[in-house]
Design an enzyme around this catalytic site. Structure first.
Site, PDB file in Angstrom:
ATOM      1  N   LYS A  83       0.819  -1.211   0.000  1.00  0.00           N
ATOM      2  CA  LYS A  83       0.000   0.000   0.000  1.00  0.00           C
ATOM      3  C   LYS A  83       0.859   1.270   0.000  1.00  0.00           C
ATOM      4  O   LYS A  83       0.674   2.162  -0.823  1.00  0.00           O
ATOM      5  CB  LYS A  83      -0.853  -0.069   1.274  1.00  0.00           C
ATOM      6  N   THR A  84       1.792   1.305   0.929  1.00  0.00           N
ATOM      7  CA  THR A  84       2.632   2.489   1.039  1.00  0.00           C
ATOM      8  C   THR A  84       3.462   2.675  -0.225  1.00  0.00           C
ATOM      9  O   THR A  84       3.671   3.797  -0.689  1.00  0.00           O
ATOM     10  CB  THR A  84       3.579   2.368   2.243  1.00  0.00           C
ATOM     11  N   ASP A  93      -4.435   8.016   3.030  1.00  0.00           N
ATOM     12  CA  ASP A  93      -4.058   6.677   3.473  1.00  0.00           C
ATOM     13  C   ASP A  93      -5.041   6.203   4.541  1.00  0.00           C
ATOM     14  O   ASP A  93      -5.652   7.022   5.223  1.00  0.00           O
ATOM     15  CB  ASP A  93      -2.640   6.748   4.060  1.00  0.00           C
ATOM     16  N   GLU A  94      -5.202   4.920   4.713  1.00  0.00           N
ATOM     17  CA  GLU A  94      -6.096   4.370   5.759  1.00  0.00           C
ATOM     18  C   GLU A  94      -7.480   5.014   5.716  1.00  0.00           C
ATOM     19  O   GLU A  94      -8.025   5.415   6.745  1.00  0.00           O
ATOM     20  CB  GLU A  94      -5.484   4.583   7.158  1.00  0.00           C
ATOM     21  N   GLN A 117      -9.353  -3.735   7.899  1.00  0.00           N
ATOM     22  CA  GLN A 117      -8.452  -3.201   8.913  1.00  0.00           C
ATOM     23  C   GLN A 117      -9.014  -1.970   9.606  1.00  0.00           C
ATOM     24  O   GLN A 117      -8.275  -1.173  10.179  1.00  0.00           O
ATOM     25  CB  GLN A 117      -7.095  -2.883   8.290  1.00  0.00           C
ATOM     26  N   ARG A 122       0.727  -8.610  10.709  1.00  0.00           N
ATOM     27  CA  ARG A 122       2.008  -7.904  10.868  1.00  0.00           C
ATOM     28  C   ARG A 122       3.189  -8.853  10.780  1.00  0.00           C
ATOM     29  O   ARG A 122       4.329  -8.437  10.624  1.00  0.00           O
ATOM     30  CB  ARG A 122       2.102  -7.213  12.240  1.00  0.00           C
TER      31      ARG A 122
END
Length: 633
Positions: free
Chosen positions: A31-32, A217-218, A248, A598
């Site tokens: 994503k980043t 983002d998010e 998430q 994670r």
DNA sequence: ACCGAATCTGTTTTT
DNA sequence: CAGATTCGGT
């Protein structure tokens, strides 16, 4: 920037520059990378960096993004506006208030300040037995997040409950007191930005025109206020790209609305949608567990994460008798992993609540495992840190009526409760600031001689500092205040372990001021005005060696070679208050999912049959999530 | 005004 | 169990 670093879907998301774009990015799917490459690509296509806005939720995410953008596009990347929602709002508010001669030098109240202020409010309204400060603040924050200000008409219907009348009164008085203290809380930053945009069209238009490209983002964690801010800003150019994952979403308790991302396609009819499903982070086995768990969630976008990574080690469940056994078991496994060549800093332990960290601290110390705790009682929330900050705010802002009261008698200067009360009365009567009232008392000699002398000394101290503040670097000035105020001396006299710790913390604060100055070129003033927005996560933990201990909420966006998720018990994860609410239970599951995803190589889950909670022994059943992951029965 | 001891209270997650 | 608050003695 090398586009060959991207897989086909990522590439599409990076190359579709214009128009609305929705990127549904599963955990660990890069994503980043997509966001940063997109920014780099925009710049390569001739877009001016300063006309790009990228918003994140945490400072840490913002810093990381900035760093990676600079890596990709070199020096030009520095111009991109990358910040958190709150920092962005703060920046715009300060700039525009200053231009329009509005009070721009407000301070930001953190949680502790908010709670203290709310206590005053409830006392004044004699509602202390009706509602607790925490609860009142929660409702107000939700109202602000939904753009309901304390004066608006809808406020009555918004608080639809048996004490809504009281809540409205509380809200109004709370806002009044914030204004009197020239302060805003977190919710105000977003609310006031929207109000500014609504009241002054030309300001909104200026920013609409300015930002040609916007990235968020998010996005699944945005609340209504944030949703509106983005929607308004993007209206003109319509180049909005949001990235997120409804699996998430873990911040609904803070007013985040998962529907914002689910409705994106309706809001922006012609939007392009990209699905990132190839996971680069975890082994197949870890991914299997994550998938098994999240498949129990309802109403989700069907995503099928896949990977070409190795099958990997089995995900192991550890069942223990007591919480202390759990900690010992994990400590033992950590030492084994280290024998296998893992580094302490590649290992993390997650838990549901901060209070669970204690036992790990204790055991890890015993096992000589280096560790670092992220979060918890934040560095900037510690008493001594709040004290020195209060001194500094008092010095730079004569109108600050809040922080001056905190420090006027710390260390004890013989200015006690009664005197304080008198001064407040005078301030109210004459419409003075607290500081003006102090000066008035000295000039007019309205108080007993002894006290007047003490107050005069205090005033002289403050005046002296105000003269000196510009004559030296910020960190030197802080040091000066620490010693001249007698604060350090007070601690040194105590000669306890705790006092030593406090002195060390203050030293760290001085260092933080220095590094902010050296790295970001911020002067002391800027540093202080933004300090309430800085969180524990941003402290220079850097290369610090040690196992990371943190809550599941904090782990989002991070990754570790080995992850331990602890306390998988009914009543802990899922948390007890959420057991009977379907929505909340879903969020607990997502929280667990975030933790699992994670892990890169090793994942260990654990639960304990009993644990000490709130001073009592409690007996819990294993978490239902363990069944859902098929690790038991 | 100050300090320490006794009592009370409230327990998730955070920008 | 720990932090905040209140109370009573100096």
């Amino acid at each position: 920037m090398n586009l060959a670093d991207l897989n086909p879907e990522q590439l599409k998301a990076v190359q579709k520059l214009d128009g609305p774009v929705l990127v549904l990015a599963g955990a660990g799917t890069g994503k980043t990378r997509v966001i940063t490459y997109r920014i780099a690509n925009l710049i390569e296509h001739g877009v001016k960096p300063e006309r790009i806005l990228a918003v994140t939720f945490t400072n840490k995410a913002a810093d990381e993004m900035k760093e990676r953008v600079v890596q990709l596009c070199g020096w030009g990347g520095n111009g991109v506006w990358i910040s958190t929602f709150h920092a962005f709002a703060l920046k715009v508010l300060r700039t525009e208030y200053m231009k329009h001669s509005l009070p721009w030098d407000f301070t930001i109240f953190d949680e502790v300040d908010q709670k203290n202020l709310m206590k005053q409010v409830l006392k004044e309204l004699e509602l202390e037995d009706v509602i607790k400060p925490r609860a009142a603040l929660y409702y107000i924050d939700i109202a602000k997040g939904n753009l309901i200000d304390s004066e608006s008409a809808e406020i009555y219907s918004f608080f639809e409950m048996n004490f809504s009348e009281e809540l409205v009164r509380i809200y109004k008085l709370y806002q009044k007191k914030l204004r009197e203290n020239n302060a805003k809380d977190f919710g105000d930053l977003l609310l006031d930005l929207v109000i500014l945009f609504r009241e002054k069209r030309e300001i909104l238009e200026k920013y609409q025109n300015h930002f040609q490209y916007i990235l968020v983002d998010e996005y699944q964690d945005t609340n209504y206020a944030q949703y509106i801010i983005i929607k308004e800003l993007a209206k003109k150019h319509r180049n909005i790209c949001v990235v997120g994952d409804d699996d998430q979403a873990i911040y609904s308790w803070r007013g985040a609305n998962i529907q914002n991302i689910r409705n994106f396609e309706k809001d922006w009819k012609d939007c392009a949608v990209f699905h990132l499903e190839r996971n680069y982070r975890s082994t197949q086995k870890i991914l299997d567990v994550a998938t098994a768990l999240i498949s129990n969630a309802s109403r989700r976008w069907q995503k099928k994460l896949w990977t070409e990574n190795q099958t990997g080690e089995d995900v192991v469940l550890g069942v223990f008798e007591k919480d202390i056994d759990e900690a010992k078991g994990i400590a033992t496994e950590i030492l084994q992993l280290v024998d296998f060549g893992y580094d302490f800093k590649e290992i993390a332990v997650f838990y549901r609540m901060n209070s669970q960290s204690r036992i790990f601290e204790e055991i890890f110390r015993r096992y000589q495992i280096p560790y670092k705790i992220v979060g918890g009682v934040g560095f900037y929330e510690r008493k001594e840190i709040k004290d020195i900050i209060s001194y500094l705010l008092t010095i730079i802002n004569p109108k600050d009526n809040w922080h001056i009261k905190r420090v006027i008698n710390v260390p004890p200067r013989g200015i006690g409760k009664k005197t304080l009360f008198q001064i407040e009365r005078i301030a109210k009567e004459k419409n003075f600031s607290f500081y003006e009232a102090l000066k008035f008392c000295v000039e007019k000699d309205v108080l007993p001689q002894k006290t007047t002398g003490k107050i005069d000394e205090f005033i002289n101290l403050i005046e002296h500092w105000r003269d000196e503040i510009n004559n030296m670097p910020g960190f030197e000035f802080v040091q000066k205040v620490l010693s001249e105020s007698g604060y350090l001396e007070m601690l040194e006299m105590q000669e306890t372990y705790e006092a030593k710790e406090r002195i060390a913390n203050l030293q760290e604060f001085v260092n933080a001021v220095r590094s902010h100055h050296e790295e970001k070129g911020e002067d002391l003033r800027e540093f202080l005005y933004g300090i309430a927005l800085i969180s524990e996560k941003d402290l220079p933990h850097f290369d610090e060696e040690g196992v990371t201990l943190m809550t599941l909420h904090l782990c989002k966006g991070l990754e570790f070679r080995a992850v331990f998720i602890t306390g998988l018990e009914e009543g802990v994860l899922p948390y007890s208050d959420s057991l009977y609410d379907v929505e909340e239970l879903e969020e607990e599951r997502r929280l667990c999912y975030v933790g699992i995803t994670r892990a890169k190589e090793i994942l260990r889950l654990s639960c304990s049959k009993t644990r000490r909670l709130w001073g009592r022994w409690v007996y819990n059943f294993p978490s239902r999530f363990l069944k859902e992951t098929r690790l038991i029965e």
